[in-house]
Design a protein around this motif. Structure first.
Motif, PDB file in Angstrom:
ATOM      1  N   GLN A 427       0.913  -1.135   0.031  1.00  0.00           N
ATOM      2  CA  GLN A 427      -0.136   0.036   0.061  1.00  0.00           C
ATOM      3  C   GLN A 427       0.939   1.232   0.135  1.00  0.00           C
ATOM      4  O   GLN A 427       0.845   2.230  -0.837  1.00  0.00           O
ATOM      5  CB  GLN A 427      -0.975  -0.092   1.250  1.00  0.00           C
ATOM      6  CG  GLN A 427      -1.918  -0.989   1.121  1.00  0.00           C
ATOM      7  CD  GLN A 427      -3.099  -0.799   0.081  1.00  0.00           C
ATOM      8  OE1 GLN A 427      -3.360   0.582   0.127  1.00  0.00           O
ATOM      9  NE2 GLN A 427      -3.239  -1.795  -0.731  1.00  0.00           N
ATOM     10  N   ARG A 428       1.796   1.213   0.864  1.00  0.00           N
ATOM     11  CA  ARG A 428       2.438   2.669   1.141  1.00  0.00           C
ATOM     12  C   ARG A 428       3.826   2.396   0.553  1.00  0.00           C
ATOM     13  O   ARG A 428       4.736   1.742   1.088  1.00  0.00           O
ATOM     14  CB  ARG A 428       2.527   3.106   2.593  1.00  0.00           C
ATOM     15  CG  ARG A 428       3.263   4.117   3.105  1.00  0.00           C
ATOM     16  CD  ARG A 428       2.524   5.416   2.895  1.00  0.00           C
ATOM     17  NE  ARG A 428       3.402   6.606   3.214  1.00  0.00           N
ATOM     18  CZ  ARG A 428       3.634   7.663   2.579  1.00  0.00           C
ATOM     19  NH1 ARG A 428       2.849   7.653   1.332  1.00  0.00           N
ATOM     20  NH2 ARG A 428       4.419   8.684   2.763  1.00  0.00           N
ATOM     21  N   LEU A 429       4.063   3.352  -0.572  1.00  0.00           N
ATOM     22  CA  LEU A 429       5.417   3.077  -1.358  1.00  0.00           C
ATOM     23  C   LEU A 429       5.745   4.321  -1.790  1.00  0.00           C
ATOM     24  O   LEU A 429       4.789   5.054  -2.102  1.00  0.00           O
ATOM     25  CB  LEU A 429       5.005   2.124  -2.728  1.00  0.00           C
ATOM     26  CG  LEU A 429       4.652   0.818  -2.383  1.00  0.00           C
ATOM     27  CD1 LEU A 429       4.198   0.074  -3.894  1.00  0.00           C
ATOM     28  CD2 LEU A 429       5.651  -0.045  -1.953  1.00  0.00           C
ATOM     29  N   VAL A 430       7.029   4.905  -1.337  1.00  0.00           N
ATOM     30  CA  VAL A 430       7.525   6.093  -1.884  1.00  0.00           C
ATOM     31  C   VAL A 430       8.627   6.003  -2.578  1.00  0.00           C
ATOM     32  O   VAL A 430       9.625   5.211  -2.048  1.00  0.00           O
ATOM     33  CB  VAL A 430       7.542   7.084  -0.695  1.00  0.00           C
ATOM     34  CG1 VAL A 430       7.993   8.361  -0.942  1.00  0.00           C
ATOM     35  CG2 VAL A 430       6.366   7.195   0.106  1.00  0.00           C
ATOM     36  N   GLY A 431       8.985   6.674  -3.592  1.00  0.00           N
ATOM     37  CA  GLY A 431      10.216   6.795  -4.354  1.00  0.00           C
ATOM     38  C   GLY A 431      10.714   8.031  -4.254  1.00  0.00           C
ATOM     39  O   GLY A 431      10.202   8.952  -3.973  1.00  0.00           O
ATOM     40  N   VAL A 432      12.098   8.263  -4.086  1.00  0.00           N
ATOM     41  CA  VAL A 432      13.054   9.496  -4.282  1.00  0.00           C
ATOM     42  C   VAL A 432      13.776   9.321  -5.553  1.00  0.00           C
ATOM     43  O   VAL A 432      14.417   8.504  -5.728  1.00  0.00           O
ATOM     44  CB  VAL A 432      13.866   9.494  -3.025  1.00  0.00           C
ATOM     45  CG1 VAL A 432      15.081  10.649  -3.036  1.00  0.00           C
ATOM     46  CG2 VAL A 432      12.891   9.682  -1.744  1.00  0.00           C
ATOM     47  N   GLU A 433      13.778  10.255  -6.286  1.00  0.00           N
ATOM     48  CA  GLU A 433      14.354  10.365  -7.532  1.00  0.00           C
ATOM     49  C   GLU A 433      14.794  11.737  -7.889  1.00  0.00           C
ATOM     50  O   GLU A 433      14.150  12.771  -7.625  1.00  0.00           O
ATOM     51  CB  GLU A 433      13.544   9.626  -8.607  1.00  0.00           C
ATOM     52  CG  GLU A 433      14.204   9.766 -10.199  1.00  0.00           C
ATOM     53  CD  GLU A 433      15.530   9.276  -9.918  1.00  0.00           C
ATOM     54  OE1 GLU A 433      15.786   8.007  -9.367  1.00  0.00           O
ATOM     55  OE2 GLU A 433      16.413   9.554 -10.621  1.00  0.00           O
ATOM     56  N   VAL A 434      15.870  12.067  -8.356  1.00  0.00           N
ATOM     57  CA  VAL A 434      16.206  13.432  -8.770  1.00  0.00           C
ATOM     58  C   VAL A 434      16.303  13.597 -10.286  1.00  0.00           C
ATOM     59  O   VAL A 434      16.125  14.887 -10.760  1.00  0.00           O
ATOM     60  CB  VAL A 434      17.912  13.653  -8.024  1.00  0.00           C
ATOM     61  CG1 VAL A 434      18.953  13.006  -8.909  1.00  0.00           C
ATOM     62  CG2 VAL A 434      18.134  15.151  -7.946  1.00  0.00           C
ATOM     63  N   ALA A 435      16.440  12.475 -11.076  1.00  0.00           N
ATOM     64  CA  ALA A 435      16.287  12.627 -12.499  1.00  0.00           C
ATOM     65  C   ALA A 435      15.094  12.941 -12.959  1.00  0.00           C
ATOM     66  O   ALA A 435      14.087  12.305 -12.772  1.00  0.00           O
ATOM     67  CB  ALA A 435      17.070  11.736 -13.334  1.00  0.00           C
ATOM     68  N   GLN A 436      14.442  14.253 -13.537  1.00  0.00           N
ATOM     69  CA  GLN A 436      13.221  14.700 -13.805  1.00  0.00           C
ATOM     70  C   GLN A 436      12.402  13.674 -14.797  1.00  0.00           C
ATOM     71  O   GLN A 436      11.264  13.457 -14.589  1.00  0.00           O
ATOM     72  CB  GLN A 436      13.138  16.151 -14.473  1.00  0.00           C
ATOM     73  CG  GLN A 436      11.909  16.933 -14.179  1.00  0.00           C
ATOM     74  CD  GLN A 436      12.289  18.407 -14.488  1.00  0.00           C
ATOM     75  OE1 GLN A 436      12.912  18.892 -13.899  1.00  0.00           O
ATOM     76  NE2 GLN A 436      11.666  18.633 -15.608  1.00  0.00           N
ATOM     77  N   ALA A 437      13.196  13.231 -15.785  1.00  0.00           N
ATOM     78  CA  ALA A 437      12.273  12.315 -16.830  1.00  0.00           C
ATOM     79  C   ALA A 437      12.013  10.864 -16.049  1.00  0.00           C
ATOM     80  O   ALA A 437      11.001  10.529 -16.088  1.00  0.00           O
ATOM     81  CB  ALA A 437      13.388  12.043 -17.915  1.00  0.00           C
ATOM     82  N   ASN A 438      12.875  10.481 -15.012  1.00  0.00           N
ATOM     83  CA  ASN A 438      12.706   9.219 -14.313  1.00  0.00           C
ATOM     84  C   ASN A 438      11.394   9.341 -13.448  1.00  0.00           C
ATOM     85  O   ASN A 438      10.598   8.643 -13.298  1.00  0.00           O
ATOM     86  CB  ASN A 438      13.798   8.706 -13.749  1.00  0.00           C
ATOM     87  CG  ASN A 438      14.684   7.959 -14.413  1.00  0.00           C
ATOM     88  OD1 ASN A 438      14.279   7.232 -15.346  1.00  0.00           O
ATOM     89  ND2 ASN A 438      15.875   7.820 -13.788  1.00  0.00           N
ATOM     90  N   LEU A 439      11.302  10.542 -12.778  1.00  0.00           N
ATOM     91  CA  LEU A 439      10.513  11.195 -11.716  1.00  0.00           C
ATOM     92  C   LEU A 439       9.219  10.828 -12.477  1.00  0.00           C
ATOM     93  O   LEU A 439       8.164  10.581 -12.111  1.00  0.00           O
ATOM     94  CB  LEU A 439      10.884  12.361 -11.312  1.00  0.00           C
ATOM     95  CG  LEU A 439      10.000  12.868 -10.072  1.00  0.00           C
ATOM     96  CD1 LEU A 439      10.801  13.668  -9.082  1.00  0.00           C
ATOM     97  CD2 LEU A 439       8.855  13.525 -10.444  1.00  0.00           C
ATOM     98  N   ILE A 440       9.098  11.620 -13.728  1.00  0.00           N
ATOM     99  CA  ILE A 440       7.792  11.485 -14.333  1.00  0.00           C
ATOM    100  C   ILE A 440       7.412  10.256 -14.609  1.00  0.00           C
ATOM    101  O   ILE A 440       6.131  10.048 -14.692  1.00  0.00           O
ATOM    102  CB  ILE A 440       7.942  12.484 -15.701  1.00  0.00           C
ATOM    103  CG1 ILE A 440       7.991  13.888 -15.274  1.00  0.00           C
ATOM    104  CG2 ILE A 440       6.762  12.280 -16.542  1.00  0.00           C
ATOM    105  CD1 ILE A 440       8.298  14.955 -16.431  1.00  0.00           C
ATOM    106  N   ARG A 441       8.377   9.373 -15.248  1.00  0.00           N
ATOM    107  CA  ARG A 441       7.901   7.889 -15.333  1.00  0.00           C
ATOM    108  C   ARG A 441       7.413   7.235 -14.281  1.00  0.00           C
ATOM    109  O   ARG A 441       6.370   6.507 -14.199  1.00  0.00           O
ATOM    110  CB  ARG A 441       9.106   7.138 -15.987  1.00  0.00           C
ATOM    111  CG  ARG A 441       9.273   7.290 -17.748  1.00  0.00           C
ATOM    112  CD  ARG A 441      10.475   6.365 -18.102  1.00  0.00           C
ATOM    113  NE  ARG A 441      11.248   7.208 -19.255  1.00  0.00           N
ATOM    114  CZ  ARG A 441      12.408   7.664 -18.956  1.00  0.00           C
ATOM    115  NH1 ARG A 441      12.934   7.360 -17.770  1.00  0.00           N
ATOM    116  NH2 ARG A 441      12.993   8.600 -19.926  1.00  0.00           N
ATOM    117  N   ALA A 442       8.023   7.339 -13.339  1.00  0.00           N
ATOM    118  CA  ALA A 442       7.471   6.715 -11.954  1.00  0.00           C
ATOM    119  C   ALA A 442       6.069   7.247 -11.575  1.00  0.00           C
ATOM    120  O   ALA A 442       5.351   6.473 -11.222  1.00  0.00           O
ATOM    121  CB  ALA A 442       8.355   6.968 -10.791  1.00  0.00           C
TER     122      ALA A 442
END
Lengths: 586, 586
Positions: A427-442
């Motif tokens: 249920q509770r999943l959080v990602g941290v990402e600094v690359a914008q294209a990856n962030l949007i994909r996620a």
């Protein structure tokens, strides 16, 4: 270069009365700071159709000088100020959603404001400066009544930029169950003292204009146009970044446009400001400007994380926050303060800092909307279907994660690991990402992702917030590893870290034989002079660090991924494994 | 926290007429933009004694709202606005130097300005808005006549901050032989369009104030105090950084000081602005503000390096430029533009970007003066005597440098290598250093040092500017090595690079035996998780890179510095040497 007398703001000047609807609010409004408004009206426009269960309504809130005309209604209609975001097939798809955009309380575009007749006055006269002091909460209260009238019990989303973002967040806090999503673009918990200072100077310019006449100028020949124009000039500088102004005005700095104006026009930027200032007086009311900017200045969701956590504690929606790197009016740091409070509260939140030179105005600019639009679409349910492809190392990581655990993935990339966990029912999943294209994909996998540089630690998260913190194939890219280990173990009860082994046999051999900075397929396959890697740890190095930091290694799995082999822990993994997974705790 | 109604600027309010002297300028001044001034006067103060050959005179130029009272004359005297920089035993030592500070042309503190009687008028009346449009060049012309009067043919230095820095640079360009040093703090080649915008709004506020009366308000009951106060409020925001404002006003944001004012005082920052704005009207003339800010806005030393090189081509002084990291009015980037032009012209220049939160006001703030004061002292000849201690590698580097060669040292540290070259009689020596403490140490050896991050390449320098570019024990700390190699070979005819060898026997053994990220005494003696090193090249790696980039290795010297041994090039230096010196060319 675009015409320097034009700005994005010019789109806000349309007066699209054709589609404007008006609702009379029968009940008196008790204002948050005392005082009351009777006989108020709310003007608004709508797009698309409300569905049967009234579950597809999106409320859009406008900024200080905006209005209800957020988008074209048809091809012949005037342009809207967010046409690129809202319309058929757009991020806010009017074929799918019923979009409502009301004019704001206290403004001058249809909803009750200072230029309207005070029903208590006799003889009748406009409120003027005696219009009661209102808050963002009052604005939202008017919008709530509009929702009642339209039969909308819960918005699919409330969306806004700048002051519109303040309204969206006020919905989330004042009426916790009233919206499924809160989307706040280029907003803040409260104004910086600097931004406050600019607003105060603007109001001083208006209120000391002799034609202000203590706010009762409506029946006079002259209005406080000079003060209002100066206020607007000041606003314009704060909406742009210095870089954007250089680009726009430095080329022909000494060659101003010729316009008719009492204001100075010695420089290119001067004629632009004179033009913008004067034009604004033809469409905006000085009392409204004072009223709205004061409401914005009084907005205060909290000065620190604890206060912000209190503010958002009850809200039941998910959140999308977007900031812009060059926005110095509502800064990325301010959006992060909100994000940090929301993550600490375990709210569902995605946050992106869009790289842009355009300053605060970015939220209205096409190329920037192209960047953050997909995130808005994702928050509204638009998904890219990408089956998560996992490496065998990642599959092993997944197996190490208990069912139903809540998981933080540091350096989550395009979110494929979290997506696999989501499929497994977490249920509770959080990602941290600094690359914008990856962030949007996620985000478009339906995940919560936060734009964060791991070198700054994990200030967004509180102690023991997650069952598991994963950092997969990211260790070697982080400079502050020792601090990050502490941070991961603070935030998660268990930490799973996978990393490439710099002491792997192939690398050692390469180094010893070639006498070169070693390379091997995988994360260490870069030239010594251009590798993005910051750290070059061996398995033994990481074991040492754990020992030194009193970190327990609960489990260790070693791979030779070139042959897709598990390496026995007794078979010198520091030599024979190219990748390690360690499960850590304290 | 200091009293939020006070600011550094309050020091500028002193009216120290006691020490003010006045010179009548007999000759008419022909102004740069046309027009002329007759019967002008120049008011000034002095400190210390002029020596017999008039070689110890330092001219200090003040900023827009400053005055001639730069320092106390004695203990009973009012504070000066640069007391911490100027006085007995200070960086500008009045025991040693004869310091002169004139009030600026166009101002209102004694030197001729708009509030003075126009000698051409009949009946006599003040110039008012008909005061001719003046430039920084005109200000400097008046100062030149003062110099003549005082018998000063050449200043030891001209020093100033902000608009004062503009005047210092104008001296260097308009009268190329007139000063030995030009010291410009927190200055710029021209205003950014953003800064220009703020000035224009300020002038608009003044000139549209009904009491401005087209500038002839002197005999009226009311003056344009409202407009002037608003202009001043705006100025104050631009003098502070946003961080500084947060620190100063966020703690008691909703708790303003009580002051008597017609301006808004809802917030703490509001009462501060009201106080500052009002106070300014008691000591400053609106026409002067318009005159001086327009002169500043018209200043334009050039928009690009070529123009700036043309501007400074003839100047014969050395330069010190200082900027402040949080100064967004006159930004570090703008100071760098000047520095880049000066270095390209082979002028003697030292440049430091001081890390500070205080914004543009930093140049007036004690803790920041403590930072840049030593650089000012160094530029005026104050030296720390430190014998340069060289390692044997560095001694070898020195031997590779031809006599009289001009040399650029990248990552020069405290300047000991350059100091040794200076002792050997080299004339043109420049250091680049990013660590502030080192930069100051190098400057106090009497060297030119420039504050620069090598990761940004070498934009300050032009092709083939140096006989030799040295980079000693710095390679491993730079990320963009491939680009930097190109840059070094562009800027220097010969490049000498020394670096630690990552494939040195002890490191290889350590790696292979311990299976850990290798360490050995020297630059690679760090833990894998906290090393400041960015790159880990072996000698063979650097050879490879040179081959790949078509760089010729003219000479190579290898050391085992642990035993202070030279390693024969045929004796596998990639294994046996811990340090290499390569002489490169293209």
């Amino acid at each position: 270069m675009s015409d320097p007398t034009e700005s994005t703001d010019d789109q806000r000047t349309a007066a699209p009365l054709k589609f404007l609807q008006t609702l009379s609010l029968d009940e008196v409004i008790e204002l948050e700071l005392g005082g009351r408004l009777s006989g108020a009206v709310c003007a608004y426009e709508t797009w698309g159709k409300l569905n049967d269960d009234a579950s597809n309504a999106v409320l859009v809130c406008h900024a200080i000088s905006g209005d209800s005309h957020v988008a074209r209604h048809d091809e012949l209609d005037d342009p809207g100020w967010w046409d690129q975001l809202i319309g058929p097939g757009k991020a806010v798809d009017t074929d799918q959603f019923f979009v409502v955009c009301p004019n704001v309380l206290g403004g001058c575009r249809g909803t009750t404001g200072p230029s309207d007749i005070d029903p208590q006055s006799n003889p009748p006269r406009p409120y003027g400066a005696s219009f009661p002091r209102i808050t963002i909460g009052d604005m939202v209260e008017v919008q709530r009544r509009l929702a009642d009238h339209l039969g909308i019990r819960r918005w699919r989303a409330v969306v806004g930029g700048s002051l519109g973002g303040h309204q969206a967040m006020m919905w989330a806090t004042k009426f916790p169950q009233s919206t499924q999503s809160c989307i706040a673009i280029a907003s803040s918990p409260r104004l910086t003292s600097q931004a406050l200072g600019f607003d105060i100077i603007a109001r001083n310019a208006i209120q000391t204009d002799p034609h202000f006449a203590e706010g009762q100028y409506y029946d006079r020949a002259d209005r406080p146009d000079t003060g209002l124009a100066i206020a607007r000039m000041l606003g314009h500088i704060t909406y742009l970044s210095s870089q954007a102004m250089t680009q726009k005005f430095d080329g022909d700095r000494h060659d101003p446009r010729e316009i008719v104006s009492d204001f100075e026009q010695r420089f290119s930027i001067g004629s632009y400001l004179a033009h913008q200032g004067q034009k604004f007086t033809t469409r905006f009311d000085a009392n409204s400007y004072v009223t709205l900017s004061m409401a914005m200045d009084l907005m205060d969701l909290g000065d620190n994380r604890l206060q912000l956590m209190e503010t958002f504690d009850d809200s039941e929606c998910d959140f999308l926050l977007v900031s812009f790197s060059s926005d110095w009016l509502f800064t990325p740091e301010q959006s992060r303060e909100i994000v940090n409070a929301l993550t600490a509260l375990n709210k569902s939140v995605t946050y992106a800092e869009i790289t842009s030179d355009a300053g605060h105005d970015s939220f209205l600019i096409g190329s920037d909307i192209d960047q953050y639009g997909p995130l808005v679409g994702a928050r509204l349910g638009e998904r890219d279907d990408m089956a998560p492809k996992l490496s065998s190392v990642e599959e092993s990581i997944i197996r190490l994660i208990p069912d139903r655990a809540n998981v933080l993935d540091l350096g989550c990339g395009d979110g494929h690991l979290l997506a696999a966990l989501k499929q497994r029912g977490h249920q509770r999943l959080v990602g941290v990402e600094v690359a914008q294209a990856n962030l949007i994909r996620a985000a478009r996998r339906g995940l919560d992702v936060i734009d964060y540089d791991l070198n700054n630690g994990l200030p967004a998260f509180i102690d023991n917030q997650f069952d598991v913190v994963v950092m997969s194939a990211t260790l070697q890219a982080v400079a502050n590893i020792a601090e990050l280990f502490d941070e991961m173990l603070r935030v998660g009860r268990r930490v799973i870290v996978s990393f490439p082994n710099f002491a792997y046999r192939a690398l050692r051999e390469d180094y010893v034989k070639r006498g070169r900075s070693p390379r091997a397929p995988g994360e260490f396959n870069f030239e010594w002079y251009n590798t993005p890697n910051r750290r070059f740890p061996s398995i033994a190095d990481v074991h040492d660090l754990c020992r030194q930091k009193n970190v327990r290694i609960d489990e260790a799995i070693y791979f030779d991924s070139t042959d897709d082999l598990r390496i026995d822990p007794n078979d010198d993994p520091n030599l024979n494994a190219d990748t390690a997974i360690l499960v850590l705790s304290r």
